[in-house]
Design a protein around this motif. Structure first.
Motif, mmCIF file in Angstrom:
data_model
loop_
_atom_site.group_PDB
_atom_site.id
_atom_site.type_symbol
_atom_site.label_atom_id
_atom_site.label_comp_id
_atom_site.label_asym_id
_atom_site.label_seq_id
_atom_site.Cartn_x
_atom_site.Cartn_y
_atom_site.Cartn_z
ATOM 1 N N ARG A 172 0.996 -1.247 -0.079
ATOM 2 C CA ARG A 172 0.029 0.023 0.003
ATOM 3 C C ARG A 172 0.898 1.138 0.070
ATOM 4 O O ARG A 172 1.711 1.341 0.688
ATOM 5 C CB ARG A 172 -0.887 0.204 1.368
ATOM 6 C CG ARG A 172 -1.931 -1.072 1.470
ATOM 7 C CD ARG A 172 -3.013 -0.720 2.321
ATOM 8 N NE ARG A 172 -2.402 -0.441 3.715
ATOM 9 C CZ ARG A 172 -3.197 -0.021 4.567
ATOM 10 N NH1 ARG A 172 -4.689 0.052 4.636
ATOM 11 N NH2 ARG A 172 -2.812 0.156 5.905
ATOM 12 N N LEU A 173 0.492 2.132 -0.938
ATOM 13 C CA LEU A 173 0.931 3.555 -0.722
ATOM 14 C C LEU A 173 0.156 4.563 0.150
ATOM 15 O O LEU A 173 -1.008 4.335 -0.053
ATOM 16 C CB LEU A 173 1.167 4.548 -2.260
ATOM 17 C CG LEU A 173 1.701 5.575 -2.163
ATOM 18 C CD1 LEU A 173 3.270 5.474 -1.735
ATOM 19 C CD2 LEU A 173 1.318 6.331 -3.796
ATOM 20 N N LEU A 174 0.969 5.098 1.406
ATOM 21 C CA LEU A 174 0.128 5.751 2.067
ATOM 22 C C LEU A 174 0.344 7.255 2.229
ATOM 23 O O LEU A 174 1.812 7.673 1.936
ATOM 24 C CB LEU A 174 0.441 5.265 3.614
ATOM 25 C CG LEU A 174 0.410 3.588 3.983
ATOM 26 C CD1 LEU A 174 1.091 3.363 5.129
ATOM 27 C CD2 LEU A 174 -0.999 3.299 3.803
ATOM 28 N N VAL A 175 -0.417 8.210 2.333
ATOM 29 C CA VAL A 175 -0.196 9.520 2.472
ATOM 30 C C VAL A 175 -0.872 10.210 3.817
ATOM 31 O O VAL A 175 -2.245 9.758 4.101
ATOM 32 C CB VAL A 175 -0.998 10.385 1.146
ATOM 33 C CG1 VAL A 175 -0.782 11.820 1.731
ATOM 34 C CG2 VAL A 175 -0.170 9.918 0.038
ATOM 35 N N ARG A 176 -0.281 11.029 4.707
ATOM 36 C CA ARG A 176 -0.801 11.248 5.877
ATOM 37 C C ARG A 176 -0.789 12.557 6.098
ATOM 38 O O ARG A 176 0.553 13.191 5.747
ATOM 39 C CB ARG A 176 -0.383 10.408 7.075
ATOM 40 C CG ARG A 176 1.013 10.492 7.351
ATOM 41 C CD ARG A 176 1.477 9.639 8.564
ATOM 42 N NE ARG A 176 2.958 9.749 8.749
ATOM 43 C CZ ARG A 176 3.594 9.032 9.593
ATOM 44 N NH1 ARG A 176 2.877 7.876 10.474
ATOM 45 N NH2 ARG A 176 4.520 8.951 10.008
ATOM 46 N N VAL A 177 -1.667 13.341 6.854
ATOM 47 C CA VAL A 177 -1.444 14.719 7.314
ATOM 48 C C VAL A 177 -1.754 14.585 8.793
ATOM 49 O O VAL A 177 -2.928 14.086 9.248
ATOM 50 C CB VAL A 177 -2.586 15.570 6.479
ATOM 51 C CG1 VAL A 177 -2.389 17.129 7.259
ATOM 52 C CG2 VAL A 177 -2.147 15.612 5.191
#
Length: 168
Positions: free
Chosen positions: A79-84
């Protein structure tokens, strides 16, 4: 599904224009998946540098951050993850003021934006690596709050409970 991750974290920190300092330490996080694409995470890290030869003090950053996680791409195992993330960061260190050093700490609002990759290893276990831009603040040599631009790398072993949701 949900998970808990334990790992190593490295932070590149610049205190008041001094040369950068590399801090190393531990990171723990937990993530709750709401769907195959969205989740929420809580991330805490403690990183520390050795003693500064000039001041005799060490520096550390302790952070408690939380926020949404988005999965823009995934395969069966990756999985490719992006977080803020947003929360509190405590920065402790010393900065030079002429021939003397000013030692201080400040806890203030911090935030991070990052991306990572998670790869299934075996059964409920996975590995996860993240690169984050972490924004913290510190009391600088002028006695005022100064922003800090930090790059944080984290590598973790992940244990899932409740299983990962299937791809949709």
């Amino acid at each position: 599904g949900a998970d808990i991750a334990f790992g190593y974290s490295n932070l590149t920190l610049n205190l008041s224009g001094r040369p950068t300092v590399n801090l190393s330490g531990a990171d723990v996080s937990t993530t709750l998946d709401f769907s195959s694409r969205w989740g929420a995470t809580f991330d805490s890290s403690y990183v520390r540098a050795g003693r500064d030869p000039g001041s005799g003090h060490s520096s550390y950053v302790l952070s408690f951050l939380a926020g949404p996680v988005f999965v823009p791409a995934q395969t069966e195992k990756t999985r490719l993850l992006v977080r803020v993330l947003g929360g509190i960061g405590l920065v402790d260190g010393s900065t030079p003021v002429g021939q003397l050093y000013f030692r201080g700490w400040e806890s203030h609002f911090s935030w991070a934006v990052g991306t990572g990759i998670e790869r299934n290893v075996s059964g409920p276990f996975a590995v996860r690596v993240f690169a984050d831009y972490l924004r913290t603040q510190f009391i600088g040599n002028s006695g005022t709050l100064e922003p800090q631009n930090n790059i944080r790398f984290t590598g973790s072993l992940v244990w899932r409970f409740g299983g990962r949701r299937p791809n949709r």
